[in-house]
Design an enzyme around this catalytic site. Structure first.
Site, PDB file in Angstrom:
ATOM      1  N   ASP A  17       3.865  77.156  52.518  1.00  0.00           N
ATOM      2  CA  ASP A  17       3.761  78.252  53.488  1.00  0.00           C
ATOM      3  C   ASP A  17       3.001  77.789  54.731  1.00  0.00           C
ATOM      4  O   ASP A  17       2.152  76.898  54.652  1.00  0.00           O
ATOM      5  CB  ASP A  17       3.029  79.438  52.831  1.00  0.00           C
ATOM      6  CG  ASP A  17       3.258  80.734  53.580  1.00  0.00           C
ATOM      7  OD1 ASP A  17       4.093  80.764  54.498  1.00  0.00           O
ATOM      8  OD2 ASP A  17       2.591  81.724  53.239  1.00  0.00           O
ATOM      9  N   ASN A  66      14.010  85.673  52.171  1.00  0.00           N
ATOM     10  CA  ASN A  66      14.041  84.926  53.441  1.00  0.00           C
ATOM     11  C   ASN A  66      15.321  85.153  54.260  1.00  0.00           C
ATOM     12  O   ASN A  66      15.388  84.761  55.430  1.00  0.00           O
ATOM     13  CB  ASN A  66      13.861  83.418  53.201  1.00  0.00           C
ATOM     14  CG  ASN A  66      12.438  83.024  52.854  1.00  0.00           C
ATOM     15  OD1 ASN A  66      12.194  82.029  52.178  1.00  0.00           O
ATOM     16  ND2 ASN A  66      11.464  83.798  53.318  1.00  0.00           N
TER      17      ASN A  66
HETATM   18  C1  FPP Z   1       7.358  78.685  54.809  1.00  0.00           C
HETATM   19  O1  FPP Z   1       6.798  78.745  56.084  1.00  0.00           O
HETATM   20  C2  FPP Z   1       8.526  77.795  54.784  1.00  0.00           C
HETATM   21  C3  FPP Z   1       9.808  78.187  54.511  1.00  0.00           C
HETATM   22  C4  FPP Z   1      10.150  79.572  54.221  1.00  0.00           C
HETATM   23  C5  FPP Z   1      10.943  77.242  54.538  1.00  0.00           C
HETATM   24  C6  FPP Z   1      10.640  75.888  53.992  1.00  0.00           C
HETATM   25  C7  FPP Z   1      11.881  75.113  53.797  1.00  0.00           C
HETATM   26  C8  FPP Z   1      12.152  73.938  54.359  1.00  0.00           C
HETATM   27  C9  FPP Z   1      11.226  73.251  55.272  1.00  0.00           C
HETATM   28  C10 FPP Z   1      13.456  73.242  54.072  1.00  0.00           C
HETATM   29  C11 FPP Z   1      13.563  72.922  52.619  1.00  0.00           C
HETATM   30  C12 FPP Z   1      13.837  71.538  52.346  1.00  0.00           C
HETATM   31  C13 FPP Z   1      13.555  70.872  51.195  1.00  0.00           C
HETATM   32  C14 FPP Z   1      14.031  69.512  51.047  1.00  0.00           C
HETATM   33  C15 FPP Z   1      12.779  71.432  50.077  1.00  0.00           C
HETATM   34  P1  FPP Z   1       6.889  80.078  56.931  1.00  0.00           P
HETATM   35  O2  FPP Z   1       8.057  79.975  57.863  1.00  0.00           O
HETATM   36  O3  FPP Z   1       6.944  81.262  56.026  1.00  0.00           O
HETATM   37  O4  FPP Z   1       5.549  80.019  57.715  1.00  0.00           O
HETATM   38  P2  FPP Z   1       4.729  81.239  58.354  1.00  0.00           P
HETATM   39  O5  FPP Z   1       4.277  82.093  57.185  1.00  0.00           O
HETATM   40  O6  FPP Z   1       3.605  80.561  59.032  1.00  0.00           O
HETATM   41  O7  FPP Z   1       5.650  81.959  59.274  1.00  0.00           O
END
Ligand code: FPP
Length: 239
Positions: A17, A66
């Site tokens: 996160d 998401n």
């Molecule tokens: C959380 O940060 C991250 C995600 C919801 C997406 C993560 C997925 C990837 C980077 C791609 C997956 C790839 C592999 C190989 C596993 P957020 O966007 O919720 O952060 P925030 O809470 O600060 O907005």
């Protein structure tokens, strides 16, 4: 190495996160945070496998919730997943890492489904290390999916063990440790049943800044905890 003599750390799971906030803090687009975050995935998994000898690593990459994100961001996340798997397939094969997913893949873009299936099939025979990525995963959906797949006989004599066989996680042990980055302190529909006795570790570090040393810190913290599993005595691998 293991001061509390608790059961060995078999399975570590990550709620990655803070990608968006990492980017915002740098006045970048949120997707830049995902691009940086995906770079941590392999280093952290490899460090858990090689340095800490942990056989199972699981990452929460995309939840059933998401899909409410902007279309552009969703497209970038799946493009990053595709690129990651294409780039890392040879290393997964060389390092004998089994790759698998949990979640309902049917809603993913076709191209993402194809590469996921390809890497999954080609690494399926490996058993020493397992990298599990949660994609379109939600614990509540997983539980409903499991219940719907039960036969009437199984329903009548249902035990936790038999229900667990119908969960997406049937081939991996319950997580010993769940790490969530970015300062949030909740499970967000991730492995709710499997986390019944998991230790939880929360760090303010955003996922793109979560490096090997951050993992070492999380594991050191875990190793100093006492797990009782409802017992009055600590449970020990030497018992
Ligand atoms: C959380 O940060 C991250 C995600 C919801 C997406 C993560 C997925 C990837 C980077 C791609 C997956 C790839 C592999 C190989 C596993 P957020 O966007 O919720 O952060 P925030 O809470 O600060 O907005």
């Amino acid at each position: 190495m293991n001061p509390s003599h608790q059961p060995p750390l078999q399975h570590i799971a990550f709620i990655m996160d803070g990608n968006g906030r990492w980017a915002k803090a740098r006045k970048l687009m949120r997707t830049e945070g995902h691009k940086e975050g995906v770079k941590r995935v392999f280093d952290i998994a490899q460090h858990a496998f090689d340095h800490w000898n942990i056989p199972y690593v699981t990452l929460y990459a995309f939840s059933t919730e998401n899909w409410t994100r902007p279309r552009y961001e969703i497209d970038v996340i799946f493009r990053l997943l595709r690129t990651y798997l294409r780039q890392k397939k040879s290393i997964l094969l060389r390092n004998k890492i089994r790759f698998q997913t949990i979640g309902d893949l049917s809603k993913l873009p076709r191209s993402a489904q194809e590469i996921v299936q390809e890497v999954h099939q080609e690494t399926a025979a490996f058993s020493e290390h397992t990298l599990t990525v949660a994609l379109n995963y939600g614990s509540r959906e997983e539980i409903l999916h499991a219940i719907r797949s039960l036969s009437p006989e199984e329903c009548h004599q249902l035990t936790w063990e038999s229900l667990a066989q119908h969960l997406y996680t049937h081939s991996i042990p319950d997580p010993d440790l769940i790490v969530r980055t970015s300062g949030e302190q909740r499970l967000s529909n991730f492995l709710l049943l499997q986390a019944a006795y998991s230790e939880l570790y929360f760090t303010p570090t955003y996922w793109p800044d979560f490096k090997e040393a951050s993992l070492d810190q999380a594991i050191e913290d875990y190793l100093h905890r006492t797990r009782r599993f409802g017992n009055i005595e600590p449970c020990s691998s030497n018992d």
